[in-house]
Enzyme design. Structure first.
Site, PDB file in Angstrom:
ATOM      1  N   VAL A 178       0.714   4.145  -2.681  1.00 41.71           N
ATOM      2  CA  VAL A 178       0.217   5.485  -2.363  1.00 41.71           C
ATOM      3  C   VAL A 178       1.195   6.535  -2.863  1.00 41.71           C
ATOM      4  O   VAL A 178       0.793   7.569  -3.402  1.00 41.71           O
ATOM      5  CB  VAL A 178      -0.048   5.639  -0.844  1.00 41.71           C
ATOM      6  CG1 VAL A 178      -0.353   7.089  -0.491  1.00 41.71           C
ATOM      7  CG2 VAL A 178      -1.201   4.749  -0.414  1.00 41.71           C
TER       8      VAL A 178
ATOM      9  N   CYS B 193       0.832  -1.199   0.000  1.00 46.77           N
ATOM     10  CA  CYS B 193       0.000   0.000   0.000  1.00 46.77           C
ATOM     11  C   CYS B 193       0.867   1.249   0.000  1.00 46.77           C
ATOM     12  O   CYS B 193       0.560   2.239  -0.651  1.00 46.77           O
ATOM     13  CB  CYS B 193      -0.894   0.006   1.235  1.00 46.77           C
ATOM     14  SG  CYS B 193      -2.009  -1.382   1.240  1.00 46.77           S
TER      15      CYS B 193
HETATM   16  S1  SF4 Z   1      -0.073  -2.036   4.187  1.00 46.29           S
HETATM   17 FE1  SF4 Z   1      -1.176  -3.025   2.641  1.00 46.29          FE
HETATM   18  S2  SF4 Z   1       0.250  -4.510   1.895  1.00 46.29           S
HETATM   19 FE2  SF4 Z   1       0.992  -3.954   3.878  1.00 46.29          FE
HETATM   20  S3  SF4 Z   1       0.094  -5.435   5.295  1.00 46.29           S
HETATM   21 FE3  SF4 Z   1      -1.201  -3.609   5.232  1.00 46.29          FE
HETATM   22  S4  SF4 Z   1      -2.760  -4.085   3.750  1.00 46.29           S
HETATM   23 FE4  SF4 Z   1      -1.060  -5.490   3.422  1.00 46.29          FE
END
Ligand code: SF4
Ligand code: SF4
Lengths: 567, 463
Positions: free
Chosen positions: B110, B106
């Site tokens: 982002v 993520c």
């Molecule tokens: S940030 Fe996104 S990729 Fe990382 S553990 Fe959380 S949901 Fe999963």
């Protein structure tokens, strides 16, 4: 591995050469960085170790993130505090029931450890912001569960898209009339879980501790800080202390309720188990409320006895001292035969420990109890003071990563600063060799020239096993099966491999037995199949007559039962 | 246990409680491990990578290695190029994999890191040695689920590696090769698919293939890159295959379609071979497109399954079942339950996708018209529904065990993850033999429950 092998001692190996071998393969920059984190120990004068620094990208590391340290470690076990992870689904999902902090809330209390609540952030919120969804999620959680308080835990995207979880917390606090608190524990905020511990400590101190001034009725009243009740450790400790006549108001954070945390500033003493994860709260409680803290360790029989005596000395009561001695004597009576039996089998065998921020130190005591030797150890996310002792604190440089984390400014509370000891009493105890607010770290207790390795990499672990051939390794889930594939048993010291408890005397017995099981299992001896051991050893083809077959068992007699075998 | 869960269902729009899905990268990491000599690389902060490795390890009890770009705040603000470059340099120097499969998190999504650009740059700067490969998949978890991540990485394999060599159709048909894209199933299942394929005598390329990677024997040696996994050459050659058999709409079909677009390889888009008819379809496709006859041995396996289905029919018939899990798994398993004349009552997945509802409505249409079919739903709601209208059996991953215990409902562990039992690591659920194993588990769960709970006068020796 057979029981006779592997009794070489560390000194026969040249640790400097081992270190060079570990670093050899690395690109120059990586070797330079890792070189500072692999240290040849000197217990009399611990050398400086690189710790709490960034992990080199591309290196296979044991470490996790700030969120894991905050949500998973410190906040998670507060069982009736409803916790909502603000972020995409994963972070919260992985923190759900995966640490073994056992709890037994009173009848009728909802145990939020069984629930994973999050905002399951979608693209829309990434683009337009997630505050509205968070507020709505809190409303819904309140409508369904009616909790006493709610905590919001932030994951990486939250900080990046600029959601203000603290503003949402304030707004919801007002709207719902319950305590709602935000934690900015985005994973990228630090170099490991450690940053998350600090952020959680700050949050608990600001938002919960001190909300209830009514102390528990008890003559000797303390908190255990930095104990997470993995496999029931906190229960062992609690039971032992109760036997001695000492009351535990709160264990932070193991099987603990929100209400217990609210009043934990009413005790006379804080005992710190895991220095790394909780020393901040201990320090802040001392400044604000005057509660002295001491380092305790209930891992290992000798360590437990020492800790009990230290606590008794603090309370300075003959009754308590006598009771503590009585309890130690009683417990040791049960423990000694087990320990001696297992020590006789495994004395001189080698263990290596790479885990956490205190266990790689504490568990050395358990191995030493049974005469085993520590050939190497290191933490996953500790700081220099956990290795070299708190005396180095003033010399630790605050780098860009640590500067991120708020240092709370704490002053003595005008009304509630009530130290349980006068400065004179403290001075007298100190003069008698009693250490307040001190942790000497791992290195002073380890042998000269043993390798101390911070944030050990996968490659270094492989080399270490190849060269030192330890009989057992204490580590975590990600390394466990790597190590075992190499034929070395590995004890997970985060989860205890779903056994335990290992704390206090009863726990020590469990641990000795567990180590014995692991070192005597037959499984490693079966690795080479018989046709490779001895190609001629197959059962030969023979002729058998019916009469021979019949007679075969006729002459057999059941051996007489050994004396007391039935007992 | 779970005593905050009440039968009254209050509306929820924002709060996810006890999810029945997780995030994309774990699926991408799992898929990447099905390439021979591959290092999965997580481009983001190290926490995600740590969580994904830990969770996969708990499911497989095997070493799961992966590297991370270890972002701290600086990288999060200025972009992850420096971290990626350093990571690739370290990975190829220290671990020396044949290929690195990068997935995003993520965080890197982002901030909008451009992975193909980073790979290109690393190639130009010779950080990626000649003859080595780096592929990638974008796996933002604010879209889709772990299944999406798996599918994206398999699609990434096709995008980066598959190629049509330009051989003539006659040449390709002379020694026809089929691709099998197995879906998000366990190594034991992939091993079973290969056994069936061998038994059938069809030449195939299967990717990803985690057998021989995540189900290693204990021989006293650790190998970071074991002999298993689909080789780069095999995946390359998938562009030359006469066809693709892709198992599962969500996990496998996207890669098959990608391969069709890229190399014009047609595909049979099937469901996972759970149960009788889905396995029939798989065998039939292998037979037809592989140009072979179905051997007697496979026919016998089918016959034994059918025999068990007739012998034991009464114990399955009419039992109300709650099924929750990943969409491909749930679709195919529901089909099998229908074949057994069970009554699926709740058919839930945490992942999103209209196909799930559409397909299950077809499967359950006449058989169980009252079944509740839901996508993008969680275990909390499943529990609430069960409180309102109970079932005889729950089938789901390990997380469902809390519902099973508190409601005293028999439970069969199935899908991903299974964190507390051992069978999935060794015994397949696919094919006719796998169907027998599923039947045994369901039957045992139901009858063990009956034996434990029934009145003494109904406690019978023989069932
Ligand atoms: S940030 Fe996104 S990729 Fe990382 S553990 Fe959380 S949901 Fe999963
Ligand atoms: S996204 Fe951030 S908070 Fe979530 S697991 Fe990854 S590093 Fe940790």
């Amino acid at each position: 591995m057979s029981e006779e092998t592997n009794t070489t001692t560390v000194t026969e190996l040249d640790p400097a050469a081992v270190k060079a071998e570990m670093l050899k393969i690395y690109p120059a920059k990586t070797a330079k960085k890792r070189g500072k984190q692999i240290i040849l120990n000197d217990p009399d004068n611990p050398p400086e170790i690189g710790a709490n620094t960034r992990t080199v990208p591309g290196i296979i590391t044991q470490r996790g993130c700030t969120y894991a340290g905050c949500r998973g470690v410190v906040m998670g076990p507060i069982y009736d505090l409803l916790q909502i992870t603000h972020g995409p689904v994963g972070c919260g999902y992985y923190a759900w029931q995966t640490r073994r902090n056992l709890v037994r809330p009173p009848e009728g209390t909802t145990n939020y450890l069984q629930y994973c609540m999050n905002t399951d952030m979608q693209e829309d919120q990434i683009v337009f912001g997630g505050e509205k969804k968070l507020a709505q999620a809190i409303r819904e959680a309140y409508a369904i569960f009616k909790p006493k308080a709610i905590a919001i835990l932030s994951t990486c995207p939250v900080g990046l898209i600029g959601d203000d979880v603290h503003a949402v917390a304030r707004q919801m606090k007002e709207e719902l009339g319950i305590n709602v608190m935000g934690f900015s524990c985005e994973g990228y905020k630090g170099v490991s879980q450690s940053a998350g511990h600090h952020i959680a400590n700050n949050g608990v101190f600001k938002n919960i501790i001190g909300l209830d001034d009514k102390p528990d009725e008890a003559e000797f009243n303390m908190n255990i800080l930095g104990e997470y009740n993995i496999g029931g450790d906190a229960w062992e400790i609690d039971t032992l202390l109760r036997k001695c006549g000492i009351h535990v108001t709160a264990t932070l954070s193991g099987d603990v309720s929100y209400d217990q945390v609210k009043k934990c500033h009413t005790v006379q003493l804080n005992g710190v188990m895991c220095h790394r994860s909780i020393n901040y709260i201990a320090e802040m409680m001392e400044k604000k409320f005057g509660i002295p803290w001491i380092k305790v360790n209930f891992i290992g029989a000798e360590a437990t006895a020492k800790t009990l005596r230290k606590i008794a000395k603090f309370f300075d009561s003959k009754k308590l001292t006598d009771r503590v001695e009585e309890v130690i004597a009683q417990e040791m009576l049960a423990l000694r035969p087990v320990r001696e039996e297992i020590k006789a089998k495994h004395k001189g065998k080698k263990a290596a420990l790479f885990v956490g921020g205190s266990r790689a130190h504490h568990y050395q005591d358990l191995f030493r109890d049974i005469g085993m030797e520590i050939v190497s150890a290191g933490y996953e996310f500790a700081h220099r003071d956990d290795y070299e002792g708190r005396k180095v604190l003033p010399t630790i440089k605050v780098d860009a990563d640590s500067r991120n984390i708020e240092e709370l400014h704490v002053e003595a509370d005008p009304e509630r600063f009530k130290p349980s000891k006068t400065p004179e009493q403290i001075a007298a105890l100190e003069a008698g060799g009693f250490n307040f607010k001190d942790y000497e770290g791992m290195m002073v207790e380890m042998k000269k020239l043993t390798l101390v390795i911070d944030d050990i990499s996968h490659h270094e672990m492989e080399k270490l096993i190849e060269i030192y051939k330890p009989d057992i390794i204490g580590s975590g889930i990600k390394d466990k099966f790597v190590i075992e594939k190499m034929g070395v048993p590995c004890k997970q010291l985060h989860s205890y491999d779903y056994s335990g408890p290992y704390a206090a005397f009863g726990g020590a017995i469990n641990f000795y037995r567990e180590v014995d099981r692991m070192l005597t299992t037959k499984v490693w001896k079966f690795i080479t199949p018989p046709w490779e051991k001895d190609p001629q050893s197959a059962t030969p083809l023979t002729h058998t007559t019916k009469t021979e077959a019949k007679n075969e068992t006729k002459a057999w007699r059941k051996p007489a039962a050994a004396d007391g075998a039935e007992g | 246990m779970l005593n905050g869960t009440t039968a009254e269902i209050k509306p929820r729009e924002a709060l996810r409680i006890n999810p029945a899905k997780t995030c994309q990268p774990i699926g991408a990491m799992y898929a990447a491990l099905g390439i021979n000599g591959c290092m999965p690389h997580s481009h983001g902060s190290q926490g995600c990578c740590s969580y994904h490795r830990s969770h996969l390890t708990r499911h497989f009890k095997e070493p799961v290695v992966a590297t991370t770009s270890s972002f701290t705040e600086g990288a999060s603000v200025f972009g992850g190029l420096a971290n990626m470059t350093q990571a690739l340099s370290n990975i190829f120097t220290i671990y020396n994999p044949k290929i690195v499969a990068v997935h995003t998190t993520c965080l890197s999504e982002v901030i909008g890191d451009d992975i193909p650009m980073m790979i290109k740059k690393a190639k130009e700067e010779k950080i990626i040695p000649d003859g080595k490969y780096v592929i990638h998949a974008n796996t933002p978890s604010f879209v889709g689920s772990h299944v999406t991540g798996f599918a994206s990485m398999v699609t990434g394999m096709v995008k980066y590696l598959a190629e049509a060599s330009g051989k003539s159709e006659a040449q390709l048909k002379a020694e026809p090769q089929l691709n099998v894209i197995p879906g998000y199933i366990d190594p034991a299942d992939m091993r079973e698919l290969k056994r069936i394929i061998k038994e059938m005598g069809v030449k195939t390329v299967m990717f990803p293939d985690t057998s021989g990677v995540l189900d290693l024997p204990q021989d006293g040696q650790y190998r970071m890159f074991p002999s298993g996994g689909a080789t780069i050459e095999e995946i390359k050659s998938s562009g030359d295959s006469v066809g693709t058999i892709a198992l599962g709409h969500f996990a496998s079909h996207p890669a098959a379609i990608e391969l069709d677009e890229k190399c014009k390889v047609p595909s049979a888009l099937l469901e996972l071979p759970y149960g009788l008819t889905n396995t029939d379809k798989f065998i039939h496709a292998l037979r037809t497109h592989g140009g072979v006859d179905v051997p007697g041995s496979i026919g016998q396996e089918r016959g034994r399954l059918l025999d068990a289905m007739s012998d034991m029919h009464q114990y399955f018939h009419g039992k109300r079942v709650a099924i929750v899990g990943d969409p491909d798994h749930v679709i195919a398993l529901t089909q099998f339950l229908v074949e057994l004349d069970m009554k699926p009552a709740y058919v839930f997945t945490g992942s999103s996708g209209k196909h799930f509802e559409q397909r299950l409505t077809e499967i359950l249409g006449n058989h169980a018209p009252d079944a509740m079919i839901k996508q993008n739903v969680d275990l909390f709601e499943l529990h609430q529904q069960i409180k309102n209208n109970p079932v005889d059996l729950i089938i789901g991953n390990t997380y469902s065990k809390y519902i099973s215990r508190v409601e005293n409902i028999p439970f069969v562990r199935f899908g991903f993850p299974v964190l507390d039992r051992m069978g999935h690591r060794y015994f397949p659920a696919v094919g006719y033999m796998g169907a027998l194993r599923l039947m045994e588990k369901i039957n045992d769960a139901l009858l063990d429950h009956k034996d434990r709970e029934c009145a003494e006068e109904n406690f019978e020796l023989i069932q």
